[in-house]
Design a protein around this motif. Structure first.
Motif, PDB file in Angstrom:
ATOM      1  N   PHE A 200       0.837  -1.206   0.000  1.00  0.00           N
ATOM      2  CA  PHE A 200       0.000   0.000   0.000  1.00  0.00           C
ATOM      3  C   PHE A 200       0.874   1.260   0.000  1.00  0.00           C
ATOM      4  O   PHE A 200       0.575   2.243  -0.675  1.00  0.00           O
ATOM      5  CB  PHE A 200      -0.936  -0.014   1.214  1.00  0.00           C
ATOM      6  N   LEU A 201       1.981   1.208   0.763  1.00  0.00           N
ATOM      7  CA  LEU A 201       2.865   2.377   0.853  1.00  0.00           C
ATOM      8  C   LEU A 201       3.518   2.695  -0.495  1.00  0.00           C
ATOM      9  O   LEU A 201       3.910   3.829  -0.743  1.00  0.00           O
ATOM     10  CB  LEU A 201       3.950   2.137   1.904  1.00  0.00           C
ATOM     11  N   ARG A 202       3.643   1.676  -1.353  1.00  0.00           N
ATOM     12  CA  ARG A 202       4.279   1.878  -2.664  1.00  0.00           C
ATOM     13  C   ARG A 202       3.262   2.162  -3.765  1.00  0.00           C
ATOM     14  O   ARG A 202       3.625   2.512  -4.874  1.00  0.00           O
ATOM     15  CB  ARG A 202       5.015   0.593  -3.083  1.00  0.00           C
ATOM     16  N   TRP A 203       1.993   1.961  -3.457  1.00  0.00           N
ATOM     17  CA  TRP A 203       0.954   2.010  -4.488  1.00  0.00           C
ATOM     18  C   TRP A 203       0.666   3.449  -4.923  1.00  0.00           C
ATOM     19  O   TRP A 203       0.518   4.328  -4.081  1.00  0.00           O
ATOM     20  CB  TRP A 203      -0.318   1.363  -3.915  1.00  0.00           C
ATOM     21  N   ASP A 204       0.541   3.652  -6.246  1.00  0.00           N
ATOM     22  CA  ASP A 204       0.256   4.999  -6.746  1.00  0.00           C
ATOM     23  C   ASP A 204      -1.247   5.263  -6.855  1.00  0.00           C
ATOM     24  O   ASP A 204      -1.669   6.314  -7.313  1.00  0.00           O
ATOM     25  CB  ASP A 204       0.935   5.222  -8.113  1.00  0.00           C
ATOM     26  N   GLY A 205      -2.058   4.251  -6.476  1.00  0.00           N
ATOM     27  CA  GLY A 205      -3.507   4.469  -6.505  1.00  0.00           C
ATOM     28  C   GLY A 205      -4.144   4.031  -7.805  1.00  0.00           C
ATOM     29  O   GLY A 205      -5.344   4.209  -8.000  1.00  0.00           O
ATOM     30  N   ARG A 206      -3.325   3.440  -8.694  1.00  0.00           N
ATOM     31  CA  ARG A 206      -3.894   2.950  -9.960  1.00  0.00           C
ATOM     32  C   ARG A 206      -4.048   1.439  -9.900  1.00  0.00           C
ATOM     33  O   ARG A 206      -3.187   0.750  -9.325  1.00  0.00           O
ATOM     34  CB  ARG A 206      -3.011   3.353 -11.131  1.00  0.00           C
ATOM     35  N   PRO A 207      -5.111   0.909 -10.459  1.00  0.00           N
ATOM     36  CA  PRO A 207      -5.393  -0.516 -10.321  1.00  0.00           C
ATOM     37  C   PRO A 207      -4.431  -1.427 -11.086  1.00  0.00           C
ATOM     38  O   PRO A 207      -4.281  -2.576 -10.736  1.00  0.00           O
ATOM     39  CB  PRO A 207      -6.825  -0.671 -10.850  1.00  0.00           C
ATOM     40  N   GLY A 208      -3.737  -0.916 -12.119  1.00  0.00           N
ATOM     41  CA  GLY A 208      -2.871  -1.768 -12.944  1.00  0.00           C
ATOM     42  C   GLY A 208      -1.722  -2.377 -12.165  1.00  0.00           C
ATOM     43  O   GLY A 208      -1.373  -1.917 -11.080  1.00  0.00           O
ATOM     44  N   CYS A 209      -1.128  -3.424 -12.714  1.00  0.00           N
ATOM     45  CA  CYS A 209      -0.039  -4.102 -11.998  1.00  0.00           C
ATOM     46  C   CYS A 209       1.334  -3.578 -12.392  1.00  0.00           C
ATOM     47  O   CYS A 209       1.562  -3.271 -13.523  1.00  0.00           O
ATOM     48  CB  CYS A 209      -0.097  -5.600 -12.281  1.00  0.00           C
TER      49      CYS A 209
END
Lengths: 209, 258
Positions: A200-209
């Motif tokens: 979650f801390l690395r996630w940019d908020g976009r659903p793609g992988c």
């Protein structure tokens, strides 16, 4: 800074400790300004949906949550924090919720009286769709659950993880754009749960992988 | 499928873990934080800590220890012993425990337990009960609830008490057999079965675990949702991995990855 939304719905210490363990700077807060300016938002919660919605209304946080979600801020809902994102819940004689994800929250009705309520303990999550937050987490890994109601999304494509209990496969993970939500408690789910927070801390908020 | 939980129990006195037989003759085993980390890394599903002298010494629970445990492990844990008020419950939960365990207090002040369940949520409140076998008339289940570490009888029937606890709003019941505690001769099967069928909340079997067979029996035959283990792992005779492998081989649903 990560905002852990405090709306007096339960104990947020374990969420904070999980983020601390990852070296992430976070703050338990009900201050709209801090939540608006946060890089990421965690929306936890335990207890009843009715009390949760009342507390959100009293703290004037409903609009703030809509605003940060609308703006694309990576957003993680946990347990009751997941349920409150839906249209409504059967709990407390019917509770209108935030309406950010289409669907409703229903009570488990086990046909076997030895299937106890709450659904409490470790249960497997089947990853039905790939997502960056599952990175490094094996399919069918077990997470810690404690709840009596489950989310029933209207749109099946929003379901990313399912879990079997009381004769049904319920949605234990849902995602819609920058909102990811889990019925289980990643902060109580050992190393594997911590990995989900790390993702979650690395996630940019976009659903793609 | 929901898995059965293995819950090591750590009895703590003066910041040291101890273990006795039938609540007596305690020997020292180690540091609570180190042991919690060891068992958590070893694959236990939950932990429970009892501050076994807080109540007798009339002091609150060791909150600093609760904070340290919460920092050190990422799995749920319950804390009991010396909980006497809503403030005590709040302090323990706010320090990072998932659950508070109450026992004597529930008998003395049931309304306080009900209020705790309303304020903090049912899932946070665990009722520990210490039933002892009795032939006396008026006990339908054949078991009477005792309090204050087996020293006081209450006149309460074990099954009536379990049902009342559920009405009070507790989220889980721990059935700790005084007769079996520390004997490693197996759980009190019949008692556990009766309670598991009497309530719709999860039931945890406690007291008497000595072998993997005992655990298979309590999960399979009498439908406990979780079991407390102590002596069998504290002595080093079994690791949690060994126990889990044995349970998995017997077809019991168990958390496999951690």
């Amino acid at each position: 800074m990560i905002a852990i939304v405090d709306y007096k719905a339960g104990n947020l210490t374990s969420v904070k400790l999980a983020l601390d363990a990852l070296g992430a700077e976070s703050r338990i807060t009900s201050d709209p300004g801090r939540i608006r300016s946060a890089e990421r938002v965690v929306f936890p919660g335990v207890g009843a949906a009715g009390a949760g919605m009342r507390a959100l209304a009293e703290a004037n946080l409903g609009l703030v949550l809509r605003e940060v979600i609308g703006r694309g801020t990576p957003f993680l809902g946990v347990c009751v924090g997941m349920q409150l994102l839906f249209d409504r819940s059967e709990e407390d004689g019917g509770t209108k919720c935030l309406g950010l994800i289409e669907g409703e929250v229903r009570r488990f009705v086990p046909s076997n009286p030895l299937e106890k309520i709450p659904h409490m303990g470790w249960n497997a999550v089947r990853q039905v769709r790939p997502h960056p937050l599952f990175s490094g987490i094996e399919d069918e890994s077990e997470f810690y659950f404690v709840h009596s109601y489950y989310c029933a999304p209207l749109v099946p494509s929003g379901i990313f993880g399912t879990t079997r209990y009381a004769d049904i496969d319920f949605a234990s993970v849902v995602c819609r754009e920058n909102v990811f939500a889990t019925q289980f408690h990643p902060e109580r789910s050992g190393r594997i749960g911590l990995r989900l927070y790390e993702n979650f801390l690395r996630w940019d908020g976009r659903p793609g992988c | 499928m929901l898995t059965k939980r293995l819950i090591p129990c750590l009895d703590v006195r003066n910041r040291r873990v101890t273990k006795g037989v039938k609540f007596q003759n305690n020997v020292e085993l180690g540091d609570p934080i180190e042991m919690a980390v060891g068992y958590s890394d070893g694959g236990c599903d939950e932990l429970v800590f009892y501050d076994i002298t807080a109540s007798a010494e009339g002091r609150p629970i060791d909150i600093e220890m609760v904070r340290e445990v919460a920092k050190a492990i990422r799995i749920p844990f319950a804390v009991g012993g010396g909980i006497a008020s809503l403030d005590d419950m709040y302090d323990v939960l706010h320090a990072g425990a998932e659950k508070v365990s109450v026992n004597s207090l529930a008998v003395v002040d049931p309304e306080l337990i009900a209020e705790g369940a309303r304020q903090f949520g049912s899932q946070c409140i665990v009722l520990g009960m210490d039933p002892v076998k009795t032939d006396a008339p008026g006990f339908g289940s054949g078991y009477e609830i005792t309090i204050r570490g087996f020293r006081e009888r209450t006149g309460l029937d074990a099954l009536d008490w379990a049902r009342r606890a559920q009405e009070m709003g507790v989220g889980e019941v721990v059935v700790n057999s005084v007769d079996a505690d520390g004997t490693r001769q197996g759980f009190e099967q019949e008692l556990t079965r009766m309670v598991a069928h009497a309530v719709t909340i999860p039931v945890v079997a406690s007291g008497g675990a000595g072998t993997i067979q005992h655990l298979i029996a309590v999960f399979e035959e009498v439908h406990a949702d979780a079991a407390i283990i102590a002596s069998m792992i504290h002595t080093g005779e079994y690791t949690i991995r060994q126990i889990k492998d044995g349970l998995i081989a017997a077809g019991i649903p168990i958390r496999k990855k951690w």
